[in-house]
Design an enzyme around this catalytic site. Structure first.
Site, PDB file in Angstrom:
ATOM      1  N   GLU A 115     -60.290  70.990  12.139  1.00  0.00           N
ATOM      2  CA  GLU A 115     -61.709  70.886  11.816  1.00  0.00           C
ATOM      3  C   GLU A 115     -62.478  72.067  12.388  1.00  0.00           C
ATOM      4  O   GLU A 115     -62.650  72.192  13.599  1.00  0.00           O
ATOM      5  CB  GLU A 115     -62.269  69.579  12.377  1.00  0.00           C
ATOM      6  CG  GLU A 115     -61.535  68.335  11.917  1.00  0.00           C
ATOM      7  CD  GLU A 115     -61.552  68.151  10.399  1.00  0.00           C
ATOM      8  OE1 GLU A 115     -62.649  68.238   9.815  1.00  0.00           O
ATOM      9  OE2 GLU A 115     -60.472  67.938   9.809  1.00  0.00           O
ATOM     10  N   LYS A 166     -53.726  49.873  22.622  1.00  0.00           N
ATOM     11  CA  LYS A 166     -53.983  50.481  21.304  1.00  0.00           C
ATOM     12  C   LYS A 166     -55.219  49.908  20.608  1.00  0.00           C
ATOM     13  O   LYS A 166     -55.382  50.066  19.397  1.00  0.00           O
ATOM     14  CB  LYS A 166     -52.761  50.315  20.375  1.00  0.00           C
ATOM     15  CG  LYS A 166     -51.496  50.983  20.856  1.00  0.00           C
ATOM     16  CD  LYS A 166     -51.540  52.472  20.624  1.00  0.00           C
ATOM     17  CE  LYS A 166     -50.183  53.118  20.851  1.00  0.00           C
ATOM     18  NZ  LYS A 166     -49.647  52.950  22.221  1.00  0.00           N
ATOM     19  N   ASP A 193     -49.875  60.509  23.413  1.00  0.00           N
ATOM     20  CA  ASP A 193     -49.699  59.588  22.290  1.00  0.00           C
ATOM     21  C   ASP A 193     -50.952  59.633  21.413  1.00  0.00           C
ATOM     22  O   ASP A 193     -52.028  59.199  21.822  1.00  0.00           O
ATOM     23  CB  ASP A 193     -49.486  58.171  22.837  1.00  0.00           C
ATOM     24  CG  ASP A 193     -49.251  57.165  21.725  1.00  0.00           C
ATOM     25  OD1 ASP A 193     -49.265  57.551  20.541  1.00  0.00           O
ATOM     26  OD2 ASP A 193     -49.039  55.982  22.054  1.00  0.00           O
ATOM     27  N   HIS A 210     -71.968  73.795  10.952  1.00  0.00           N
ATOM     28  CA  HIS A 210     -70.805  73.306  10.216  1.00  0.00           C
ATOM     29  C   HIS A 210     -70.635  74.020   8.885  1.00  0.00           C
ATOM     30  O   HIS A 210     -69.531  74.229   8.424  1.00  0.00           O
ATOM     31  CB  HIS A 210     -70.906  71.787  10.009  1.00  0.00           C
ATOM     32  CG  HIS A 210     -70.449  71.041  11.198  1.00  0.00           C
ATOM     33  ND1 HIS A 210     -71.255  70.853  12.285  1.00  0.00           N
ATOM     34  CD2 HIS A 210     -69.255  70.462  11.496  1.00  0.00           C
ATOM     35  CE1 HIS A 210     -70.575  70.174  13.218  1.00  0.00           C
ATOM     36  NE2 HIS A 210     -69.376  69.919  12.754  1.00  0.00           N
TER      37      HIS A 210
END
Lengths: 412, 412, 412, 412
Positions: free
Chosen positions: C95, C230, C304, C394
């Site tokens: 990005e 999670k 992770d 952006h």
């Protein structure tokens, strides 16, 4: 595993007598029975100014009434869309310091020029749920419901002329589709009328949808717990349930010091810190203690006391301006009405009249008055914390022993 | 920007008279003044059974009392740690159908052998906050507080012999460190006593910490909004505030059908669907309408009505067992006390006595009774939704027009 | 209702080949098979610098690797408990504008004297659950577990010498009792080791508790979803999971203007407004976009990636000080480790080494570096919004068409 | 208080070289500089298959790439609105057992006849904020915005032909009014295009609203943090951000036993217990570990890895049916796109092609595939917990030592 006492006879001697009767005699019979059975005097329950016969829609198995003392807070100067002038709030409470603190906050706001209020919108929701025969049918149903707002509005209108169906939103969660019906209900809180409207509209759906689409509605429930009725939910906070109302005021450092014994910088510090504490505590909204005003006014004014739970959400914002602060209170989900329920009880109704909330438009006006006093109380309490007077104030006015004067200032 | 009316004189004619006086004469003076000023009769406020002089710790600016009618729900058979036998709940409410529905649920539970209850623990929290001079000092402070539980316990004990400091947890959020003090407070709800204990313990911290560490406490506030006092927070839900209490029962399909007019499968479906609706709605906890029981019993029994907001959190679980269901209610944060506050008022106290909750151990017993009736009401209401009787029941018992009998069964 | 293809043979031609083999040949076989079966070239998957044989603990059915480009953000001057000096963050991202914006924030922080950081604590949790035979037994179990911390610590220690059991908390929700095991796990994130420790400790409970109390554990599960593994939960936010870390800095109005093109007042306004927006949106925590830094650094450093979900919680606080602002970032639940998992992969390990996080103490240092850059990015992004440059930035750096220069300043 | 190093020169020797250059030479220059400066080899970063020049829109200050190994899970039979047939999921991960477990779940679902999926809707939101000059003006503004949807849609359409403005909702929080713009963005995730559309539409508002109403917009920000961009919020969960997608399947007890080594009753028990644990833990949504699938597929398929945070929300529902269970997964806020960002990178693009998601309609198809595999993984993991194999599976496949076979079955 299931001890089953067969039928009601096993507990018949314990059954409350005079079921379904709403007379004074029935009340006395129950009270006498309870007194005997429990071996407890219950003398203070004996007298009651309310008339038992008038309460048939309000309560079953009536045994008496509790009195909740009402203190008067204010005056608070309003400059709102529906509320203006110098107003007083009746607070039914048993907690010392509440009325005094709300009055102190009202004094600060009034000296600062008063509080501006605006009731933004009103919504009552009911959210039935439909389980379809397949995922595909559920998708069809979701679209179908969205396409029939007008018909559903017509069906709802057949049941009540006070409730107007504003929107219908289908939320597909698999075969199960929750449908949020949102209504405007005028001066009523509207839970019951919108339940009835929604149920009847759903009968129409249950009749028409299968006919038009050959799809099956396997299961229907009039409420799938998405409406948030009697619960605190982010759905109500975000999307609205009850009345959304805002109140704001600017207070100069001078007023803060003179009335609230704190100053701009200290108050802004407290706000920043408390905002952080609320955030870290997973608070829904962020306020100081508006539940006190909402509980007190709901009780005094015949609102549904159970709705104190879902209604006491709020956001207190403080913004530095010039030499003072702008304080804003948003109450996103205030369940209030000025007709029906407990608003007909004599004292409650008299207090609604005193507030000018008993007639048409009363609901928005009541919401604005509550918002104003909620802002007043929160400012006063936050100021007491700022000035390190919070504990002393409660010790002086509340139920504890004589106060110990704080020896250490707040900011050392 | 800040219109400032100079001093109080500008609003003096609007000031509530007889401030700081708690006599009946003062009450009458205020009432008369209000009547005149507002041009409203307020006749129903005139009489009051309560004695004004007894209310000096409960309310300021007293003008009268509202009566809230009390219905009796039950009997409900308890087999709990602190509550046992056949008990009745007084519910102060103005909402029709509530007492009837709670009684119906109680009948189902009683026929199923009764409800088992257990008060797990009790905690009252207060969370002062300290801002240190640097991040390093905040880290030192965080550790230091954790190392001085015994000393803080001693300081708190000097203020109240009813409050026992159980734990202290420092939450570092930068230089700002929130410290959660958790107390057991016996039969008192304990907000005020723990505020006082905490404030005094903090004075000790403010004195000793800088002396021992040469660090600066730049800012202290007795509450940083992490305690969750009067707010709904996940902190209270997870970590406890007030009493944590559980209630459970097994109900056979037979009892469900006979008393609640629903069946095991239909009820479990409703539960699954409502659980999903609650989840998608961002509900804190997941129940049906326990706020009704909590609001009704809090009001009848002299609890702090404002605490209905934070107390009405719960988790209703239904589990299929053999030929029936096991129903479990967890109330994680019930703010109840049987001494202090409104529990001294005559009718409220009489009702506490009737429940056997007026003496030592009353607090745990009261929590268990509330949990039992909360389970009863939720089962009844969920069953009404299951059987598609919810709307009809409210139309019959509530404030609306004559009922339309549902023509379409729930599961078609 | 259940179309059942009998056994695996029905899908055997669709089975991925070479199951359980971790060789390069197996990888090529799978890739060729997939290419043929799907009729898709997959040429870019063919080459891979990683060695298939080294990945047997990291992945099954290996077919190749995706490259994620790594940009370097910084320098950022640290003055932390575990991190100090001028440091650079590798961000793996696709990005545009992320690395540039983080670098800009880092420049502002560095020119302001750098960022102070402190890793407060580290906890890995696992929460098994036990269902007892009765409510009474569950109450006994709840107490029993609390009384056996030392024994449970001993059992856990038999399984891993890296995990230290810090606390055990039993949460009674009826017959079902969740038990939260919290460990310190050194430089490992520790999910797997604590699962093993907890499972073995639970075997001890399942053996000893019934023997000591004659009670039944009817059902045991090694995880009842209370650990938050999670998932985003308030339990993790409040009570901690992973590393809790804070970062702070003071920035003068001068630095804000020169580097971030905004000023103190405008930035504080933006913060206040965004804090309000987050609150009204039901945001967990309140930050601008720290998930960008956490996703980028987790990917670059062999963490992770799935843990980006639960780890990206934070609280950005801005406080006015003197002529500037103090900015503080709290990350309450950062799941990071510097041993195990993907940290052994060559590039990821090289980048950990570059950060000085590959050795003992690496975990706390890594957490502090992440917190510093998270603060940097949030300041930069919030400043861009303040200065109304967010969209233009952006458009210039991201994937869109050439920028349209904003013609209207932010504060008009 | 503000140590200020004057200008950038003070840190110039620490500045990353070749800023704004996207060539391979620039990359090598940075890598060499970093190697020298940090005294760390960084050899594994040297090679890279990606072309530096192609990444100018994806990353700044490129120094190399990390490889994340990709395992292939499946096959999973789909019968969805946009996905059908036997499909495979590429999971980029470093966590052992993930691919194996997802494959196991896929096998169970496939043998049960496959998974049905449906992408319900897609929304990308941006929420600018306007502060008005007074509460009254804010009320006018709130209504005005609601009345100009068509004009705003036209303004947005001038900026992008891919983004369609679906709705605009003004949320009044005092003088500050947040406006939620919601768009459909076709196959793009759409954050950047909707930012641009919204900014330009807001310029129109800033121009027209004051002209039409004589009111002042005192402050404008293109984002007030109500959009939930990169954050977990209830707003996104309830009202949608990204793609809402559902997946469901029925599994017989036979399949559960044969493939997942558990049974209907045990699995339903686990689900009930884990649902309760999630509820008590304040979980947003309720699932087992879908972040693993979302993290793995996002990384493999060129999605924005930072969006793993907000996208990994879900609701796993299990419902008893006949002799089996119906399992449903709802993902309410999946931020996915099949054009733009990292989807252009060669390996990522090849994997999108392999899934058939590279062309028109790819976005909905991708969402459905992710939902199907999320359901597969959650079923497998929940089954492993049910069968008490969870720890053993991780010990066997993960990074730990040889497994200890569980000696005690789950339900004893």
């Amino acid at each position: 595993m299931y001890p089953d006492s067969g039928d009601d006879s096993a507990v018949s001697d314990s059954a409350i007598p005079a079921r379904d009767s709403h007379t004074e005699a029935a009340r006395q019979e129950r009270l006498e029975w309870l007194r005997t059975r429990q071996g407890t005097p219950l003398a203070p329950l004996q007298p009651m100014r309310l008339h038992a016969d008038d309460l048939s829609n309000n309560v079953e198995n009536l045994i008496g009434a509790v009195e909740v003392p009402v203190g008067l807070a204010g005056p608070l100067v309003f400059d709102g869309t529906h509320a203006s002038g110098s107003l007083y709030a009746p607070l039914a409470t048993t907690e010392g310091a509440l009325v005094a603190s709300a009055s102190r906050g009202a004094r600060a706001l009034s000296q600062a020029g008063g509080v501006r209020t605006h009731a933004v919108s009103q919504r009552m929701t009911r959210a039935p749920v439909f389980q379809l025969g397949s995922l595909g049918q559920a998708a069809v149903f979701t679209d179908w419901v969205g396409d029939h707002l007008e018909e559903l509005r017509g069906q709802a209108a057949r049941v009540s002329r006070h409730a107007t169906l504003v929107s219908v939103r289908a939320v597909m969660t698999g075969r199960t589709v929750h449908v949020v019906f949102a209504y405007e209900t005028g001066d009523a809180a509207g839970q019951n009328m919108t339940s009835a409207c929604t149920w009847h509209a759903c009968q129409w759906i249950l009749d028409r949808f299968p006919a038009e689409t050959s799809a099956d509605v396997e299961c229907f429930r009039v409420e799938g717990n998405l409406s948030g009725d009697k619960k605190v939910t982010y759905h109500s906070f975000l999307n609205g349930r009850g009345t959304r109302v805002v109140a704001e005021a600017e207070l100069s450092d001078h007023v803060l010091r003179r009335v609230l014994n704190t100053g701009r910088a200290s108050l802004l510090d407290t706000h920043r810190i408390q905002r952080g504490g609320g955030l870290h505590g997973g608070m829904v909204g962020n306020d100081v203690c508006i539940a006190n005003v909402i509980g007190g006014m709901f009780t005094a004014l015949g609102q549904d006391i159970a709705s104190v739970h879902e209604s006491s959400l709020g956001h207190l914002e403080l913004e530095p301006v010039d030499e003072g602060v702008r304080a804003t209170m948003v109450l996103p989900a205030l369940i209030v009405g000025t007709v029906g329920g407990g608003t007909r009880l004599p004292a409650q109704h008299a207090l609604l009249e005193m507030l000018g909330c008993a007639g048409p438009g009363g609901q928005s006006r009541l919401a604005e008055i509550i918002a104003g006093f909620a802002l007043a109380l929160d400012l006063s309490t936050m100021s007491a914390v700022s000035a390190d007077e919070f504990v002393a104030a409660h010790e002086r006015l509340g139920r504890n022993r004589p106060p110990a004067v704080p020896a250490v200032p707040a900011d050392t």
